[in-house]
Motif scaffolding. Structure first.
Motif, PDB file in Angstrom:
ATOM      1  N   UNK A 143       0.834  -1.203   0.000  1.00  0.00           N
ATOM      2  CA  UNK A 143       0.000   0.000   0.000  1.00  0.00           C
ATOM      3  C   UNK A 143       0.873   1.259   0.000  1.00  0.00           C
ATOM      4  N   UNK A 144       1.955   1.229   0.763  1.00  0.00           N
ATOM      5  CA  UNK A 144       2.869   2.364   0.790  1.00  0.00           C
ATOM      6  C   UNK A 144       3.559   2.584  -0.535  1.00  0.00           C
ATOM      7  N   UNK A 145       3.957   1.499  -1.172  1.00  0.00           N
ATOM      8  CA  UNK A 145       4.575   1.606  -2.499  1.00  0.00           C
ATOM      9  C   UNK A 145       3.598   2.181  -3.517  1.00  0.00           C
ATOM     10  N   UNK A 146       2.352   1.744  -3.447  1.00  0.00           N
ATOM     11  CA  UNK A 146       1.338   2.255  -4.376  1.00  0.00           C
ATOM     12  C   UNK A 146       1.102   3.747  -4.150  1.00  0.00           C
TER      13      UNK A 146
ATOM     14  N   UNK B   1       2.558  14.346  -9.208  1.00  0.00           N
ATOM     15  CA  UNK B   1       3.514  15.439  -9.387  1.00  0.00           C
ATOM     16  C   UNK B   1       3.871  15.617 -10.856  1.00  0.00           C
ATOM     17  N   UNK B   2       4.093  14.496 -11.548  1.00  0.00           N
ATOM     18  CA  UNK B   2       4.417  14.552 -12.984  1.00  0.00           C
ATOM     19  C   UNK B   2       3.257  15.144 -13.769  1.00  0.00           C
ATOM     20  N   UNK B   3       2.044  14.676 -13.465  1.00  0.00           N
ATOM     21  CA  UNK B   3       0.863  15.181 -14.182  1.00  0.00           C
ATOM     22  C   UNK B   3       0.656  16.673 -13.932  1.00  0.00           C
ATOM     23  N   UNK B   4       0.876  17.095 -12.695  1.00  0.00           N
ATOM     24  CA  UNK B   4       0.725  18.512 -12.374  1.00  0.00           C
ATOM     25  C   UNK B   4       1.742  19.349 -13.128  1.00  0.00           C
TER      26      UNK B   4
ATOM     27  N   UNK C 215       1.724   9.350  -5.802  1.00  0.00           N
ATOM     28  CA  UNK C 215       2.147  10.716  -5.514  1.00  0.00           C
ATOM     29  C   UNK C 215       3.133  11.209  -6.562  1.00  0.00           C
ATOM     30  N   UNK C 216       4.045  10.321  -6.991  1.00  0.00           N
ATOM     31  CA  UNK C 216       4.998  10.697  -8.042  1.00  0.00           C
ATOM     32  C   UNK C 216       4.264  11.019  -9.332  1.00  0.00           C
TER      33      UNK C 216
END
Length: 311
Positions: A279-282, A291-294, A287-288
């Motif tokens: 779950x943490x990896x997902x 950030x890329x999409x933003x 989140x990455x």
């Protein structure tokens, strides 16, 4: 210098190479030693400064030449410097979708055995480990035997890892995108509580061979942790240990702490632990990507503005 217990780092080494470290003397004088390090794929810059701060405090303080106010100031300076490095670590990890955990416990809680079992069960998942001990590289060797890369940090007289040490270790590791970074801290339930390493969570490991009241004896650590692993539960039939009391003590100091009962030997609770990690990896990957999409959306917006005819 650790202002909680007064230890000094001695000569810090990362897999045999000297690492930069700071000395704080009893009169308040500070100086840093900087050493060269190789830089890995996801290296990030950090300062190598030489601070000299001289204080001439009265000699009647609890340390020669060091007043309580000066001691507080030194602690604030050290923690502020550490937090700045931790912020850089966290940014670097987030940019690559890396999920990092800081594993803390008393010596002998079973951290390394649990790590080795976890790596074996997470076949196919990229994992790297930073090992912290005062001396020897035995734990890093055990991790490498599983096939996972590991960097050993020896802290000398130091009783905990700090964010700058972790930054140097991260430079030497090749951390793939969307990987799991496990930081095994020096065995100590006191000082690591105050030092942010840039991790997503502190995970405190309490073995059933220890006292149930550890959480209220060392509340700062259990308060700082998001998750408590009650380890070695396979030994419960042979012990007089009150599991409910241990969990109640942990939740007395941290009502929000999550508790998993696990055993690397029997496999008990390992599925829940692996679910927590996945779950943490997902979340880190999500989140990455956000950030890329933003960033892409902002670039497209700017490009559209540049293409508009002037009015």
């Amino acid at each position: 210098m650790c202002t909680t217990c007064g230890c000094g780092p001695g000569e810090v080494t990362i897999d045999g190479a000297n690492a930069e470290h700071e000395h704080v003397h009893a009169d308040g004088t500070r100086h840093r030693h900087a050493h060269d390090h190789e830089h890995g794929e996801h290296a990030h810059p950090h300062d190598h400064d030489h601070d000299h701060d001289h204080s001439h405090a009265p000699t009647h303080s609890h340390a020669p030449g060091l007043t309580p106010n000066r001691m507080v100031q030194i602690e604030q300076d050290i923690l502020a410097k550490n937090n700045a490095y931790a912020h850089k670590n966290r940014q670097a990890l987030a940019e690559h979708g890396i999920f990092a955990l800081n594993l803390v416990s008393s010596p002998g809680s079973g951290k390394t055995t649990l790590l080795c079992k976890t790596i074996t069960l997470l076949k196919g998942q990229a994992i790297a480990v930073i090992e912290g001990d005062q001396q020897t590289s035995q734990d890093a060797q055990r991790i490498r035997a599983t096939g996972a890369p590991a960097i050993q940090i020896n802290t000398g007289k130091g009783c905990h890892l700090d964010a700058h040490m972790v930054a140097h270790a991260m430079e030497q590791l090749t951390l793939p995108e969307d990987s799991l970074l496990m930081i095994e801290n020096v065995g100590n339930l006191v000082c690591p509580a105050a030092f942010d390493l840039g991790e997503a969570h502190k995970v405190v490991i309490l073995s059933v061979t220890e006292g149930e009241d550890k959480p209220i004896k060392y509340p700062d650590m259990f308060r700082a942790a998001s998750l408590m692993l009650l380890n070695k539960v396979d030994l419960l039939p042979h012990l007089d240990y009150d599991v409910d009391a241990a969990i109640a003590y942990a939740r007395r100091v941290n009502p929000h702490i999550r508790v998993l009962q696990v055993s690397a030997t029997s496999g008990a609770g390992m599925d829940e632990w692996l679910t927590f990690l996945r779950d943490g990896l997902a979340s880190a990957r999500s989140a990455k990507q956000h950030t890329v999409d933003t960033l892409k959306a902002r670039i497209a917006q700017l490009e559209a503005q540049l293409q508009r005819p002037a009015t």
